[in-house]
Design an enzyme around this catalytic site. Structure first.
Site, mmCIF file in Angstrom:
data_model
loop_
_atom_site.group_PDB
_atom_site.id
_atom_site.type_symbol
_atom_site.label_atom_id
_atom_site.label_comp_id
_atom_site.label_asym_id
_atom_site.label_seq_id
_atom_site.Cartn_x
_atom_site.Cartn_y
_atom_site.Cartn_z
ATOM 1 N N LYS A 80 1.101 -1.141 -0.210
ATOM 2 C CA LYS A 80 -0.351 -0.168 -0.193
ATOM 3 C C LYS A 80 0.875 1.360 0.072
ATOM 4 O O LYS A 80 1.943 1.014 0.677
ATOM 5 C CB LYS A 80 -0.561 -0.438 1.137
ATOM 6 C CG LYS A 80 -2.129 0.731 1.389
ATOM 7 C CD LYS A 80 -3.056 0.207 0.540
ATOM 8 C CE LYS A 80 -4.740 1.073 0.786
ATOM 9 N NZ LYS A 80 -6.164 -0.220 -0.192
ATOM 10 N N GLY A 176 -19.878 7.017 5.885
ATOM 11 C CA GLY A 176 -18.817 6.989 4.387
ATOM 12 C C GLY A 176 -19.507 7.088 2.639
ATOM 13 O O GLY A 176 -19.562 5.771 2.891
ATOM 14 N N GLY A 178 -18.886 7.659 -0.558
ATOM 15 C CA GLY A 178 -18.031 8.335 -1.479
ATOM 16 C C GLY A 178 -18.047 7.065 -2.275
ATOM 17 O O GLY A 178 -19.036 6.708 -2.678
ATOM 18 N N VAL A 180 -16.970 3.872 -3.085
ATOM 19 C CA VAL A 180 -18.335 2.348 -2.074
ATOM 20 C C VAL A 180 -19.480 3.027 -1.871
ATOM 21 O O VAL A 180 -20.381 2.330 -1.748
ATOM 22 C CB VAL A 180 -16.661 1.865 -1.606
ATOM 23 C CG1 VAL A 180 -17.674 0.306 -1.608
ATOM 24 C CG2 VAL A 180 -15.419 1.887 -2.250
HETATM 25 P P1 NAD Z 1 -14.050 7.702 -1.029
HETATM 26 O O1 NAD Z 1 -12.547 8.960 -0.168
HETATM 27 O O2 NAD Z 1 -14.294 7.576 -2.340
HETATM 28 O O3 NAD Z 1 -15.419 7.675 0.716
HETATM 29 C C1 NAD Z 1 -14.891 8.221 2.103
HETATM 30 C C2 NAD Z 1 -15.950 8.891 2.031
HETATM 31 O O4 NAD Z 1 -15.957 8.957 3.673
HETATM 32 C C3 NAD Z 1 -15.909 9.724 1.835
HETATM 33 O O5 NAD Z 1 -17.371 10.305 1.634
HETATM 34 C C4 NAD Z 1 -15.673 11.252 3.093
HETATM 35 O O6 NAD Z 1 -16.163 12.024 3.563
HETATM 36 C C5 NAD Z 1 -16.307 9.964 4.389
HETATM 37 N N1 NAD Z 1 -16.385 9.928 5.345
HETATM 38 C C6 NAD Z 1 -14.793 10.502 5.234
HETATM 39 N N2 NAD Z 1 -14.738 10.448 6.725
HETATM 40 C C7 NAD Z 1 -15.915 10.722 7.686
HETATM 41 C C8 NAD Z 1 -16.703 10.558 8.648
HETATM 42 N N3 NAD Z 1 -15.844 10.726 10.262
HETATM 43 N N4 NAD Z 1 -17.038 9.632 8.761
HETATM 44 C C9 NAD Z 1 -18.892 9.895 7.508
HETATM 45 N N5 NAD Z 1 -18.085 10.084 6.296
HETATM 46 C C10 NAD Z 1 -16.488 10.203 6.801
HETATM 47 O O7 NAD Z 1 -13.385 6.389 -0.675
HETATM 48 P P2 NAD Z 1 -14.098 4.697 -1.086
HETATM 49 O O8 NAD Z 1 -13.336 4.798 -2.195
HETATM 50 O O9 NAD Z 1 -15.101 4.841 -1.158
HETATM 51 O O10 NAD Z 1 -13.082 3.674 -0.208
HETATM 52 C C11 NAD Z 1 -13.884 4.166 1.867
HETATM 53 C C12 NAD Z 1 -13.768 3.496 2.876
HETATM 54 O O11 NAD Z 1 -13.522 1.325 1.743
HETATM 55 C C13 NAD Z 1 -11.438 2.966 3.077
HETATM 56 O O12 NAD Z 1 -11.627 2.616 3.662
HETATM 57 C C14 NAD Z 1 -10.842 2.417 1.905
HETATM 58 O O13 NAD Z 1 -9.766 1.946 2.072
HETATM 59 C C15 NAD Z 1 -11.819 1.175 1.493
HETATM 60 N N6 NAD Z 1 -11.857 0.029 0.703
HETATM 61 C C16 NAD Z 1 -12.115 0.718 -0.770
HETATM 62 C C17 NAD Z 1 -11.645 -0.359 -2.048
HETATM 63 C C18 NAD Z 1 -12.424 1.055 -3.847
HETATM 64 O O14 NAD Z 1 -12.432 -0.059 -4.200
HETATM 65 N N7 NAD Z 1 -12.575 2.112 -3.402
HETATM 66 C C19 NAD Z 1 -11.982 -1.458 -2.114
HETATM 67 C C20 NAD Z 1 -10.913 -2.063 -0.481
HETATM 68 C C21 NAD Z 1 -11.475 -1.052 0.061
#
Ligand code: NAD
Length: 347
Positions: A80, A176, A178, A180
């Site tokens: 990572k 969250g 975002g 996902v």
């Molecule tokens: P992203 O940055 O698109 O979304 C994260 C979201 O969380 C944002 O909307 C942000 O405003 C929100 N957020 C941040 N702090 C917060 C809080 N305290 N309370 C509520 N919301 C909060 O990220 P993503 O790609 O959607 O990934 C989300 C999680 O899933 C991460 O932990 C990431 O490591 C994990 N993940 C993502 C993927 C992927 O395919 N993108 C794969 C495996 C794991």
């Protein structure tokens, strides 16, 4: 700051601090384990409070990727990277290219892709400097829909296993929203679940409500909102000594990496009778997607692996229950066994 005696140092093979004066890029790349193959894992672009926080994050995240790849049956190791930005020093294309050069220097031991804060466009910039990158446009693309699908299927499996019911009317809190979380919430809404949503970005909450979410809850209250499933999809360490006693859902199943603040938190959840679906198992969809060009996976095989995530979850839940251990302990044992049965890549 110590590294080899750091509490999250877990025999990582390589930790690289990368800096580019011209662009101001500062990053840390951690290669945890290459026993099964090159270390594939996303680049998190985040405003860390300190370098120590960034080191902790990259050590924990890279270890999780080793387990994720092993459980998904991929011939890949775990790695990572984290890129340190600041509100007044956001990411730039030049920083992404500098990151690409840092990845290139590792000569294929580490393959980068998207994580929190990173986009397909960022991977396209990185790809101008190295071929050790996935999730690019015209290639594997955005992994998030794959991740959301795997978590969605896993929520369905966990609800059947623990509550003996389907998704219709199931109360799920997604925190969250975002890449996902928003997609997961949409899947759940379409399946008839009653979805509560939380995010620190009001516009993300508004969009989810417009998409059909039932209600918004404050981010700090998400875990203590009465529900059937709590689905953390923001950042890690959301399950800890403070939040676990307050949880108001019998199932935790979400996409966020490193949900357990410490290994003891898995036992805390078990003691409270809460079913915890191990994060690195249920969120492996994105890794399966970005692994396609590097692990020789045809699209049909990758899709089949994605759809089989809930089957693996059910096997692990049954094994954990039979042995009286937490699901993350059972999952960790299987993943660790697969890694130690392999041989390391040459350094
Ligand atoms: P992203 O940055 O698109 O979304 C994260 C979201 O969380 C944002 O909307 C942000 O405003 C929100 N957020 C941040 N702090 C917060 C809080 N305290 N309370 C509520 N919301 C909060 O990220 P993503 O790609 O959607 O990934 C989300 C999680 O899933 C991460 O932990 C990431 O490591 C994990 N993940 C993502 C993927 C992927 O395919 N993108 C794969 C495996 C794991």
């Amino acid at each position: 700051m110590e590294l080899f005696t750091h509490p999250d140092f877990d025999d990582h093979e390589q930790v690289v601090f990368a800096h580019d004066a011209a662009s101001g890029m500062r990053a840390i790349i951690a290669v945890h384990d290459t026993m099964l193959g090159p270390a594939l894992g996303g680049c998190r672009i985040w405003s860390y409070a300190s370098e120590a926080e960034a080191v902790t994050d990259v050590l924990r995240l890279s270890r999780g990727m080793s387990f994720k790849a092993a459980l998904a049956g991929l011939k890949l190791g775990g790695g990572k990277s984290v890129m340190m930005v600041a509100p007044d020093r956001p990411k730039t294309p030049a920083m992404m290219r500098a990151m690409g050069r840092a990845v290139e220097r590792l000569a294929g031991r580490y393959i980068v892709a998207e994580d929190v804060g990173a986009t397909v466009a960022d991977m396209d910039e990185i790809a101008r400097e190295t071929r050790h990158v996935s999730g690019v446009s015209g290639g594997a693309g955005d992994p998030s829909p794959w991740t959301a699908r795997g978590v969605f299927l896993s929520i369905g499996a966990a609800a059947r296993y623990r509550l003996g019911r389907g998704l219709e009317g199931l109360r799920v809190t997604v925190t969250g929203l975002g890449h996902v979380g928003a997609s997961l919430a949409a899947h759940l809404i379409d399946a008839g679940a009653e979805v509560s949503v939380a995010d620190i970005r009001p516009e993300a909450v508004e969009a989810a409500l417009a998409r059909g979410a039932a209600r918004a809850v404050a981010p700090d209250d998400a875990h203590r909102t009465p529900a059937d499933v709590f689905a953390p999809c923001a950042l890690g360490a959301v399950l800890n000594a403070t939040t676990i006693p307050e949880l108001a859902a019998p199932i935790v199943c979400g996409a966020a990496n490193n949900q357990l603040a410490t290994p003891a938190d898995g036992a805390r959840l078990l003691a409270r009778g809460i079913l915890y679906a191990p994060d690195y198992l249920v969120n492996a969809g994105g890794l399966i997607s970005v692994a396609r060009p590097f692990a020789g996976l045809a699209d049909a095989e990758a899709k089949a692996r994605l759809e089989s995530i809930p089957d693996t979850l059910l096997e692990i839940l049954a094994e954990a229950e039979a042995e009286g251990v937490s699901p993350d302990t059972a999952a960790g044992r299987i993943a660790g066994g697969r890694i130690s049965a392999a041989t390391a890549m040459p350094a």
